[in-house]
Design an enzyme around this catalytic site. Sequence first.
Site, PDB file in Angstrom:
ATOM      1  N   GLY A 165       1.388  -1.429   0.425  1.00 54.49           N
ATOM      2  CA  GLY A 165       0.285   0.199   0.044  1.00 54.49           C
ATOM      3  C   GLY A 165       0.666   1.366  -0.326  1.00 54.49           C
ATOM      4  N   CYS A 166       0.454   2.420  -0.105  1.00 58.70           N
ATOM      5  CA  CYS A 166       1.810   3.374  -0.597  1.00 58.70           C
ATOM      6  C   CYS A 166       1.411   4.011   0.990  1.00 58.70           C
ATOM      7  CB  CYS A 166       0.073   4.464  -0.860  1.00 58.70           C
ATOM      8  SG  CYS A 166      -1.629   5.593  -0.689  1.00 58.70           S
ATOM      9  N   TYR A 167       0.769   4.357   1.445  1.00 57.61           N
ATOM     10  CA  TYR A 167       1.292   4.680   3.180  1.00 57.61           C
ATOM     11  C   TYR A 167       1.984   3.661   3.515  1.00 57.61           C
ATOM     12  CZ  TYR A 167      -2.663   7.956   3.778  1.00 57.61           C
ATOM     13  OH  TYR A 167      -3.428   9.153   3.590  1.00 57.61           O
TER      14      TYR A 167
END
Length: 330
Positions: free
Chosen positions: A145-147
């Site tokens: 995921g990006c985070y």
Amino acid sequence: MARVAIVGASGYTGQEALDRVLTHPALELYALGSDSLAGQPAGTLDPRLGRNGWSRIPRFITNEAALSAGADITFLCLSHEEAAALEPPSRGVVIDLSGAHRLADPAVYPQWYGFEHPHPDGLDAWSYGLPELGAPSGRLVANPGCYATAVLLALGPIAGEIERDGVVVDAMSGMTGAGRSLRASSHAGAVLENVAPYKVGAHQHAPEIAAQLGFPVTFVPHLLPVRRGLIATCFVRSTGADLRELLEDHYADSHVVDVLPAGVAPELGRVQQTDGAEIGVFEDALTGRAIVICALDNLGKGAAGQAIQNANALFGLDETTGLRLSGVLV
């Protein structure tokens, strides 16, 4: 040339993956999947795809047809639940940009993703693909995921040298991180001139971060009134090690992650539209806490750029092949 199929090409991550495949010297676009655009030319998605240079791009087909096209690499750019429901093709590399295969324990999906995983016995076949912390293995890869990417880039190399209790992450992302589907919280009236925390204490990237670090963190995401870009500020206490030195050593040979000089802070403007990441390391003069900040593009290094990096690793290519790593001074 490795033949590529993109399943879910009309969403944000699908478009970004398509953009990188079209300019990648070792990849050939073979199948373009979208249930909403099936049968239509590529220019329907973006008129630029119908111009002379891209006139040979195949027409859209259904996602099911793209999945079964027999490609060497299949990028899954679907919602979490849609990707989880699919049976991966029997051949070729599959890189899933959704969260459907990031967590090894099927029991946690109802709480964090809102659905029972339809293929719980197959989760252990998927490897986690964050190249800077460990190359993907096997042919099934869960793109982070990006985070989670930003937090793990900041904390992964120093996880053994910080106190595990009391780690706090304050993170902010542009609105494309929420995907292309319409919802009240992503309307212009809710986003512009506003900064809003969301999914406080309940964001699906929290267990992903904990699984990779080996301990949980307090994680609070915020929505920024910008299209793209993500910045994560991590507050930690060192056990005595020089955290800057550890990070500089870990990324010394990286062409993707840049540890900035002392006193220089990461900025969204320098990473937007790129597949790179910036890390800054500071010390709070009053509390003695270390502050590690990572900035990246949520659609670049946080999604499609990372997927390309994983494909490069699995096919023995240089990790930077086909990536966007140089910004433009403005």
